[in-house]
Scaffold this motif. Sequence first.
Motif, PDB file in Angstrom:
ATOM      1  N   HIS A 374       0.867  -1.175   0.000  1.00 36.98           N
ATOM      2  CA  HIS A 374       0.000   0.000   0.000  1.00 36.98           C
ATOM      3  C   HIS A 374       0.908   1.230   0.000  1.00 36.98           C
ATOM      4  N   VAL A 375       0.396   2.352  -0.448  1.00 38.01           N
ATOM      5  CA  VAL A 375       1.210   3.563  -0.451  1.00 38.01           C
ATOM      6  C   VAL A 375       1.630   3.969   0.956  1.00 38.01           C
ATOM      7  N   ASP A 376       0.923   3.477   1.978  1.00 38.79           N
ATOM      8  CA  ASP A 376       1.323   3.781   3.355  1.00 38.79           C
ATOM      9  C   ASP A 376       2.422   2.854   3.863  1.00 38.79           C
ATOM     10  N   GLY A 377       2.875   1.920   2.998  1.00 42.24           N
ATOM     11  CA  GLY A 377       3.974   1.034   3.351  1.00 42.24           C
ATOM     12  C   GLY A 377       3.565  -0.324   3.870  1.00 42.24           C
ATOM     13  N   ALA A 378       2.264  -0.579   4.066  1.00 40.78           N
ATOM     14  CA  ALA A 378       1.812  -1.879   4.555  1.00 40.78           C
ATOM     15  C   ALA A 378       1.877  -2.908   3.433  1.00 40.78           C
ATOM     16  N   PRO A 379       2.390  -4.125   3.691  1.00 37.34           N
ATOM     17  CA  PRO A 379       2.418  -5.159   2.654  1.00 37.34           C
ATOM     18  C   PRO A 379       1.020  -5.467   2.127  1.00 37.34           C
ATOM     19  N   ARG A 380       0.925  -5.692   0.819  1.00 35.70           N
ATOM     20  CA  ARG A 380      -0.389  -5.949   0.222  1.00 35.70           C
ATOM     21  C   ARG A 380      -1.078  -7.135   0.880  1.00 35.70           C
ATOM     22  N   GLU A 381      -0.317  -8.185   1.194  1.00 36.89           N
ATOM     23  CA  GLU A 381      -0.922  -9.389   1.748  1.00 36.89           C
ATOM     24  C   GLU A 381      -1.495  -9.174   3.150  1.00 36.89           C
ATOM     25  N   ASP A 382      -1.127  -8.062   3.798  1.00 37.55           N
ATOM     26  CA  ASP A 382      -1.665  -7.762   5.125  1.00 37.55           C
ATOM     27  C   ASP A 382      -2.871  -6.822   5.070  1.00 37.55           C
ATOM     28  N   TYR A 383      -3.254  -6.388   3.875  1.00 35.30           N
ATOM     29  CA  TYR A 383      -4.335  -5.410   3.767  1.00 35.30           C
ATOM     30  C   TYR A 383      -5.658  -6.002   4.264  1.00 35.30           C
ATOM     31  N   ARG A 384      -6.385  -5.228   5.026  1.00 34.55           N
ATOM     32  CA  ARG A 384      -7.728  -5.597   5.469  1.00 34.55           C
ATOM     33  C   ARG A 384      -8.681  -4.450   5.161  1.00 34.55           C
ATOM     34  N   GLY A 385      -9.919  -4.764   4.859  1.00 33.39           N
ATOM     35  CA  GLY A 385     -10.898  -3.759   4.493  1.00 33.39           C
ATOM     36  C   GLY A 385     -11.283  -2.864   5.653  1.00 33.39           C
ATOM     37  N   ASP A 386     -11.936  -1.764   5.318  1.00 28.46           N
ATOM     38  CA  ASP A 386     -12.485  -0.884   6.346  1.00 28.46           C
ATOM     39  C   ASP A 386     -13.572  -1.600   7.139  1.00 28.46           C
ATOM     40  N   ILE A 387     -14.363  -2.388   6.441  1.00 31.37           N
ATOM     41  CA  ILE A 387     -15.376  -3.235   7.074  1.00 31.37           C
ATOM     42  C   ILE A 387     -14.973  -4.674   6.764  1.00 31.37           C
ATOM     43  N   VAL A 388     -14.638  -5.436   7.799  1.00 31.47           N
ATOM     44  CA  VAL A 388     -14.111  -6.783   7.607  1.00 31.47           C
ATOM     45  C   VAL A 388     -15.230  -7.804   7.747  1.00 31.47           C
ATOM     46  N   LEU A 389     -15.349  -8.660   6.741  1.00 26.89           N
ATOM     47  CA  LEU A 389     -16.353  -9.719   6.737  1.00 26.89           C
ATOM     48  C   LEU A 389     -15.684 -11.072   6.954  1.00 26.89           C
ATOM     49  N   ASP A 390     -16.424 -12.012   7.537  1.00 26.16           N
ATOM     50  CA  ASP A 390     -15.930 -13.386   7.587  1.00 26.16           C
ATOM     51  C   ASP A 390     -15.939 -14.003   6.193  1.00 26.16           C
ATOM     52  N   SER A 391     -16.990 -13.707   5.443  1.00 23.30           N
ATOM     53  CA  SER A 391     -17.135 -14.197   4.072  1.00 23.30           C
ATOM     54  C   SER A 391     -17.802 -13.116   3.246  1.00 23.30           C
ATOM     55  N   ALA A 392     -17.272 -12.863   2.060  1.00 19.58           N
ATOM     56  CA  ALA A 392     -17.889 -11.901   1.153  1.00 19.58           C
ATOM     57  C   ALA A 392     -18.843 -12.573   0.182  1.00 19.58           C
ATOM     58  N   ASP A 393     -18.935 -13.908   0.241  1.00 16.39           N
ATOM     59  CA  ASP A 393     -19.756 -14.654  -0.706  1.00 16.39           C
ATOM     60  C   ASP A 393     -20.983 -15.279  -0.051  1.00 16.39           C
ATOM     61  N   ARG A 394     -21.212 -14.991   1.207  1.00 15.97           N
ATOM     62  CA  ARG A 394     -22.306 -15.620   1.933  1.00 15.97           C
ATOM     63  C   ARG A 394     -23.661 -15.052   1.480  1.00 15.97           C
ATOM     64  N   LEU A 395     -24.648 -15.927   1.376  1.00 16.45           N
ATOM     65  CA  LEU A 395     -26.010 -15.524   1.029  1.00 16.45           C
ATOM     66  C   LEU A 395     -26.882 -15.512   2.275  1.00 16.45           C
ATOM     67  N   GLY A 396     -27.893 -14.648   2.271  1.00 18.38           N
ATOM     68  CA  GLY A 396     -28.840 -14.584   3.368  1.00 18.38           C
ATOM     69  C   GLY A 396     -29.902 -15.651   3.261  1.00 18.38           C
ATOM     70  N   PRO A 397     -30.831 -15.683   4.208  1.00 16.81           N
ATOM     71  CA  PRO A 397     -31.848 -16.741   4.232  1.00 16.81           C
ATOM     72  C   PRO A 397     -32.764 -16.739   3.023  1.00 16.81           C
ATOM     73  N   ASP A 398     -32.905 -15.592   2.386  1.00 14.58           N
ATOM     74  CA  ASP A 398     -33.734 -15.511   1.187  1.00 14.58           C
ATOM     75  C   ASP A 398     -32.903 -15.423  -0.090  1.00 14.58           C
ATOM     76  N   GLY A 399     -31.646 -15.828   0.005  1.00 17.39           N
ATOM     77  CA  GLY A 399     -30.770 -15.811  -1.151  1.00 17.39           C
ATOM     78  C   GLY A 399     -30.168 -14.462  -1.451  1.00 17.39           C
ATOM     79  N   GLU A 400     -30.328 -13.492  -0.557  1.00 18.36           N
ATOM     80  CA  GLU A 400     -29.809 -12.150  -0.802  1.00 18.36           C
ATOM     81  C   GLU A 400     -28.290 -12.132  -0.638  1.00 18.36           C
ATOM     82  N   ASP A 401     -27.655 -11.249  -1.405  1.00 14.24           N
ATOM     83  CA  ASP A 401     -26.207 -11.068  -1.394  1.00 14.24           C
ATOM     84  C   ASP A 401     -25.864 -10.137  -0.231  1.00 14.24           C
TER      85      ASP A 401
END
Length: 416
Positions: A374-401
């Motif tokens: 990252h431009v702030d010097g952090a290794p790319r492999e250590d990057y984490r989002g502002d909002i961290v999810l356990d899974s970005a592919d999980r669907l809700g009970p009604d199939g919602e993304d």
Amino acid sequence: MKLLSVQNASLILSGAFFLGAGAYAQTPDYRADAETVLDLIDRQYAYAHRFDGGNPARGAQGVDVESVTDAASLLRFAECAVNALQDHHAILGVSSPSSYGLTPSYNDLWVEFRDEAYVVTDVRAGSPAQTAGVTPGWRISSVAGQPMQEAVAGLCGGPYETGAGKGFAARVLTAGPRDQERVFVFSDFDGEEQALTLPNLYQVETEDRPLISVTEREGVRVLRFNDSLGNSDLIAAIDEALSGPRPDGLIIDLRDTPGGGDTLYARALMGRLVDETKPYQRHALPQIERDTGVARQWVEEVLPRGDSLAGVPVVVLAGRWTGSMGEGLTMGLDAVADAVTIAAPMAGLLGAIYDYDLPETGWTVKLPTETLYHVDGAPREDYRGDIVLDSADRLGPDGEDLALERAFEALGVESR
């Protein structure tokens, strides 16, 4: 990525080393190429610090130069040497039908070693595993009829002694040999065994999709990149997707970019979202410092291009099937567009890969050679989002993304 399929040694010889009409194929020095593989890792692999600066392939299981006598044994040697790096970004440009599939591109399970068990921590959206009901949190007890601990211990390139190493080996095993179905026994949340046979992703036909799928809701435009970050037509597709009325917000969906791509196309997108030149990532070549004692590092910049959409709020979606250039683009949009990033941990593909051709066979070895930051010097492999999810592919009970709904919420659009 299209790999050369090697059926047997004679096919390699007749294809790669034919000398012309009336000439005999020249037999390459396979053992010399085996030595070259190890030398390349010594000199060029950028992440040797993960192994205290050493080369883990030397002395690893299945990495024996003396065993190399022909094309088939060289291929096994090279695959084992690459496995020893425990790095899904280190790959070969040659394969056999029984070679293990690439993670993340041809794997629908993300597995980690936790609490002395092999735990599924993410499942790819729309994949055979998700369709079969495999859920994050399930444990894998066996693969291809072997208990997981035995299968990991037997995978060449080991020993896999750390938790990270065991997780790497488990992901190689769950991708499976490319010409075979994948046979698993899982333990679900109730401890009940679930025996499942899943197709190998190399055998699954994929539907034709646009390079970018574009949808809109309440003035917010969603650009979902369909594993297209290396496609030569992508610049035109980006400009088409961003044409028309200025949106109230943008969602850049990078959750299906496992195949990586080229910085050219990442800069093409980011250039539409800035109105001045901005740095987007740092690069370094560790081997230069190793060889000379003088470090080399540089910053890559994004320049404005076309009609600027600078100032439009941007949200980025990323997850385990965001790999390489997708990871760089996620990080870059954070830097240049002040994007809100909503992400599960990404694929963690290390650095930028360079291609090296073996002198005798001409086979290509692809090794991470640049480290990226990252431009702030952090290794790319250590990057984490502002909002961290356990899974970005999980669907809700009604199939919602669920991740997409979080992105709309971040832009002030109510969930459906």
